[in-house]
Design a protein around this motif. Sequence first.
Motif, short mmCIF file in Angstrom:
data_model
loop_
_atom_site.label_atom_id
_atom_site.label_comp_id
_atom_site.label_asym_id
_atom_site.label_seq_id
_atom_site.Cartn_x
_atom_site.Cartn_y
_atom_site.Cartn_z
N ARG A 158 31.10 52.81 61.61
CA ARG A 158 31.24 53.64 62.87
C ARG A 158 32.93 54.14 62.53
NH1 ARG A 158 29.58 53.70 67.73
NH2 ARG A 158 28.12 51.79 67.32
N TYR A 159 33.03 55.29 63.07
CA TYR A 159 34.55 55.75 63.16
C TYR A 159 34.44 56.54 64.46
CZ TYR A 159 33.12 60.26 61.35
OH TYR A 159 32.52 61.57 60.84
N ASP A 160 35.83 56.99 65.00
CA ASP A 160 35.73 57.83 66.33
C ASP A 160 35.84 59.27 65.78
OD1 ASP A 160 36.04 58.49 68.71
OD2 ASP A 160 38.26 58.11 68.71
N LEU A 161 34.81 60.16 66.15
CA LEU A 161 34.51 61.53 65.79
C LEU A 161 35.06 62.35 67.19
CD1 LEU A 161 34.45 63.90 63.85
CD2 LEU A 161 32.02 63.56 64.22
N PRO A 162 35.92 62.83 67.42
CA PRO A 162 36.07 63.37 68.75
C PRO A 162 35.25 64.82 68.50
CG PRO A 162 38.37 62.87 67.89
CD PRO A 162 37.27 62.54 66.89
N LYS B 294 36.55 67.94 66.98
CA LYS B 294 36.49 68.06 65.44
C LYS B 294 35.30 68.54 64.81
CE LYS B 294 40.69 66.13 64.87
NZ LYS B 294 41.95 66.72 64.23
N ILE B 295 34.25 68.69 65.71
CA ILE B 295 32.91 68.96 64.95
C ILE B 295 32.93 70.60 65.03
CG2 ILE B 295 30.51 68.96 65.49
CD1 ILE B 295 30.77 66.50 66.82
N PHE C 178 30.19 66.91 45.39
CA PHE C 178 30.70 67.81 46.63
C PHE C 178 29.89 67.54 48.00
CE2 PHE C 178 32.05 70.65 42.99
CZ PHE C 178 33.28 70.88 43.53
N THR C 179 30.76 67.20 49.06
CA THR C 179 29.95 66.99 50.31
C THR C 179 30.52 67.34 51.57
OG1 THR C 179 28.46 65.34 51.25
CG2 THR C 179 30.45 64.69 50.42
N ASN C 180 29.92 67.29 52.69
CA ASN C 180 30.75 67.65 53.91
C ASN C 180 31.20 66.17 54.51
OD1 ASN C 180 30.14 70.15 53.41
ND2 ASN C 180 29.38 70.51 55.33
N PHE C 181 31.92 66.26 55.65
CA PHE C 181 32.27 64.82 56.51
C PHE C 181 30.81 64.84 57.30
CE2 PHE C 181 36.08 66.83 55.44
CZ PHE C 181 36.96 65.89 55.00
N HIS C 182 30.53 63.44 57.28
CA HIS C 182 29.42 62.81 57.74
C HIS C 182 29.44 62.37 59.18
CE1 HIS C 182 27.45 64.48 54.28
NE2 HIS C 182 28.13 63.59 53.62
N GLN C 183 28.29 62.15 59.90
CA GLN C 183 28.40 61.42 61.12
C GLN C 183 28.43 59.98 61.18
OE1 GLN C 183 25.87 62.71 64.63
NE2 GLN C 183 24.41 63.20 63.22
N PRO C 184 29.38 59.24 62.12
CA PRO C 184 29.42 57.91 62.07
C PRO C 184 28.20 57.26 62.07
CG PRO C 184 30.81 58.95 63.75
CD PRO C 184 29.85 59.92 63.10
N ALA D 114 41.52 63.02 56.84
CA ALA D 114 40.78 64.35 57.42
C ALA D 114 41.13 64.47 58.81
CB ALA D 114 39.25 64.51 56.99
N LEU D 115 41.07 63.56 59.68
CA LEU D 115 41.03 63.72 61.07
C LEU D 115 42.37 63.91 61.43
CD1 LEU D 115 39.02 60.50 62.21
CD2 LEU D 115 38.56 63.08 62.73
N ASN D 116 43.52 63.28 60.52
CA ASN D 116 44.78 63.66 61.07
C ASN D 116 45.26 65.06 60.42
OD1 ASN D 116 44.86 61.17 61.95
ND2 ASN D 116 45.87 60.20 59.98
N ASN D 117 44.43 65.49 59.51
CA ASN D 117 44.90 66.95 59.00
C ASN D 117 43.92 68.00 59.44
OD1 ASN D 117 47.25 66.39 57.05
ND2 ASN D 117 45.92 64.82 56.97
N ASP D 118 43.38 67.93 60.64
CA ASP D 118 42.84 68.98 61.05
C ASP D 118 41.40 69.66 60.32
OD1 ASP D 118 44.17 69.20 63.77
OD2 ASP D 118 45.67 70.08 62.57
#
Length: 397
Positions: free
Chosen positions: A11-15, A18-19, A348-354, A377-381
């Motif tokens: 789990r991680y916090d995904l605002p 950011k999606i 290669f991949t994208n960023f995935h859901q928690p 990634a979250l800190n750098n937009d």
Amino acid sequence: MIALPSPEDFRYDLPEHKIASSPLSQRDSSKLLVYKNGEIFDHLFHEAPRLLPEGATLYFNETKVVMARLHAVVPKNNRIIEIFCLEAPQGQSVEQVMQQKHAVVFRCLVGGARHWKEGIISIALTNDIKLNLSIEKREEGTFLIHFQWNGDLAFAEILDIAGKVPLPPYIKRNVDKDDFERYQTIFANHKGSVAAPTAGLHFTEEVMRGFKENGISTQALTLHVGGGTFLPIKEKDLANHKMHSEEMVITEDILNALKKPSSLRVAIGTTSIRFLESLYWMGVKALIQPESFEWNLDQWDALTLPQDISLEQAWKALEDLLNGGKAYAKTSLLIIPGYKFRVVQALFTNFHQPKSTLIMLIAAGIGEDWRKVYQHALNNDYRFLSYGDSNLYFVNS
């Protein structure tokens, strides 16, 4: 046997902001986060060709997304329901079902199902073609829907007329005209997916020319993406999680490519990883169970099968079975931390859901550093999920 991790550990916090709700105007202008030997580097995607060594091989998924989401009006009460086409019935090939004419049965989700208990729903597609839908069977929260139509069109063509782009539920907007192009990769060729292999959305013809000029070869494969591929895990205990099954199309071309020397085997997307790693384990099964072999891989097979079979042995066993033909196979392979990658060396991949199985797959490749990557990634937009930015991971050996 490796210990099963807890889904809560991923789990991680995904605002929500950011999606990514829409793609960038240019596919290869997305950001590219590179992870290698514990270090993180920031690039743009069009720089990707110079980041791989000469002699590497890129494996890309050429599945094509079908217009899997339909809306219809129930005649008894004028209620609008949504029908989402999930997969072909057990024992049938989704690729072959997409080519059928006049009638098919398909497993679907039905939004607003309480309003449609029985009866036929008709949708006028053109002046000459009418699509009729009826419920054949309810099964484990899904419905087997009978689709019947007049005319000489294949089922995939019927969906092209009747359906909409199946954007994932976390993209909270209506489909627009750009999605018909941008939710397909440039590799899309074989209809059968109900979700895009999103890692491929960043690739352009120019980027592919760059790989070729840098001495990097490519090989197509096909895995048709199912509706469960991006979903978070709902079970508290991973042992109770039922991994979704997806269809692979196996040919000798792929085996021949895998037998050639390569400085680095690179998968474009988690679907390509799933294909390549599943292919190895199917080869193991073919080698040790030739009499009872079936083109099917269970989610736990990689944990219970012999661990000492070489790639060469696995490819030879599959080659003997194919005998110049091709096979439609099903894989439910679950890749979790502790898994040893047999084929893929970078991806290669994208960023995935928690809490998704895809986060677990990334953790299998780079360990606990996945948290460092995602926090960076979250800190750098960076933009997240299907229409978001890209990653290039070099798998820890």
